[in-house]
Write a protein that holds these residues in place. Structure first.
Motif, PDB file in Angstrom:
ATOM      1  N   GLU A 200       0.999  -0.930  -0.017  1.00  0.00           N
ATOM      2  CA  GLU A 200      -0.135   0.003   0.025  1.00  0.00           C
ATOM      3  C   GLU A 200       0.981   1.057  -0.061  1.00  0.00           C
ATOM      4  N   ALA A 201       0.662   2.289  -0.428  1.00  0.00           N
ATOM      5  CA  ALA A 201       1.561   3.947  -0.604  1.00  0.00           C
ATOM      6  C   ALA A 201       0.197   4.756  -0.506  1.00  0.00           C
ATOM      7  N   SER A 202       0.628   5.551   1.049  1.00  0.00           N
ATOM      8  CA  SER A 202       0.104   6.748   0.904  1.00  0.00           C
ATOM      9  C   SER A 202       0.436   7.977   0.681  1.00  0.00           C
ATOM     10  N   TRP A 203      -0.218   9.613   0.647  1.00  0.00           N
ATOM     11  CA  TRP A 203       0.720  10.480   1.046  1.00  0.00           C
ATOM     12  C   TRP A 203       1.247  10.925   2.348  1.00  0.00           C
TER      13      TRP A 203
ATOM     14  N   ARG B  61      -5.418   5.551   0.806  1.00  0.00           N
ATOM     15  CA  ARG B  61      -4.152   4.346   0.320  1.00  0.00           C
ATOM     16  C   ARG B  61      -4.509   3.850  -1.056  1.00  0.00           C
ATOM     17  N   TRP B  62      -3.539   3.732  -1.233  1.00  0.00           N
ATOM     18  CA  TRP B  62      -3.569   2.573  -2.805  1.00  0.00           C
ATOM     19  C   TRP B  62      -2.262   1.658  -2.798  1.00  0.00           C
TER      20      TRP B  62
ATOM     21  N   VAL C 116     -13.761   0.785   2.016  1.00  0.00           N
ATOM     22  CA  VAL C 116     -14.397   0.337   0.708  1.00  0.00           C
ATOM     23  C   VAL C 116     -13.149   0.892  -0.330  1.00  0.00           C
ATOM     24  N   ARG C 117     -13.544   0.073  -1.324  1.00  0.00           N
ATOM     25  CA  ARG C 117     -12.411  -0.250  -2.363  1.00  0.00           C
ATOM     26  C   ARG C 117     -12.796   0.353  -3.539  1.00  0.00           C
TER      27      ARG C 117
ATOM     28  N   ILE D 210      -5.825   0.270  -7.395  1.00  0.00           N
ATOM     29  CA  ILE D 210      -6.859  -0.002  -6.895  1.00  0.00           C
ATOM     30  C   ILE D 210      -6.843   0.959  -5.084  1.00  0.00           C
ATOM     31  N   ALA D 211      -8.260   1.990  -5.041  1.00  0.00           N
ATOM     32  CA  ALA D 211      -8.152   2.630  -4.020  1.00  0.00           C
ATOM     33  C   ALA D 211      -8.139   2.390  -2.627  1.00  0.00           C
TER      34      ALA D 211
END
Length: 125
Positions: free
Chosen positions: A14-17, A26-27, A106-107, A45-46
């Motif tokens: 997962e990545a995030s700001w 996250r995405w 949610v995704r 995918i968010a």
């Protein structure tokens, strides 16, 4: 030259700001020319948990969201649209959009017409 690729979402981090003002979304990046030998499309995918947000923003590229799990209100150009499994949202280029707050997990699948995620010039409002 690009070749067909198979990506298993479960294997991706997962990545995030880094800046919390952008939100807590996250995405997972599925395809992006800076991490996969692909071109012309960026997709991923968010992921949002209850209480997460995605600050209002825009970028020149149009984008599509396709609901996979849960439901959330997405604001696009001052209009609220309910995203849920099976629902697709087209977001025009430069349209201000975001998610105020998720109230459930949610995704959604997202995609841009670009060679890499690095090309997406986000402007947060």
């Amino acid at each position: 030259m690009t070749h067909p690729h198979r990506i298993d979402e479960a294997s991706l981090p997962e990545a995030s700001w880094e800046d919390p003002a952008r939100g807590s979304i996250r995405w997972k990046t599925l395809f992006s020319g800076d991490v996969t030998a692909t071109e012309s499309l960026v997709c991923g995918i968010a992921i949002m948990s209850p209480g997460d947000s995605f600050a209002l923003h825009c970028h020149p590229q149009p984008e599509v969201y396709f609901g996979l799990e849960g439901e959330v209100d997405v604001t696009i150009a001052d209009t609220i649209h309910r995203l849920k499994p099976g629902v697709a949202l087209f977001i025009p280029g430069n349209a201000v959009h975001g998610v105020r707050s998720a109230d459930q997990p949610v995704r959604w699948f997202y995609t841009f017409a670009a060679d890499s995620f690095a090309e997406i010039a986000y402007t947060f409002v």
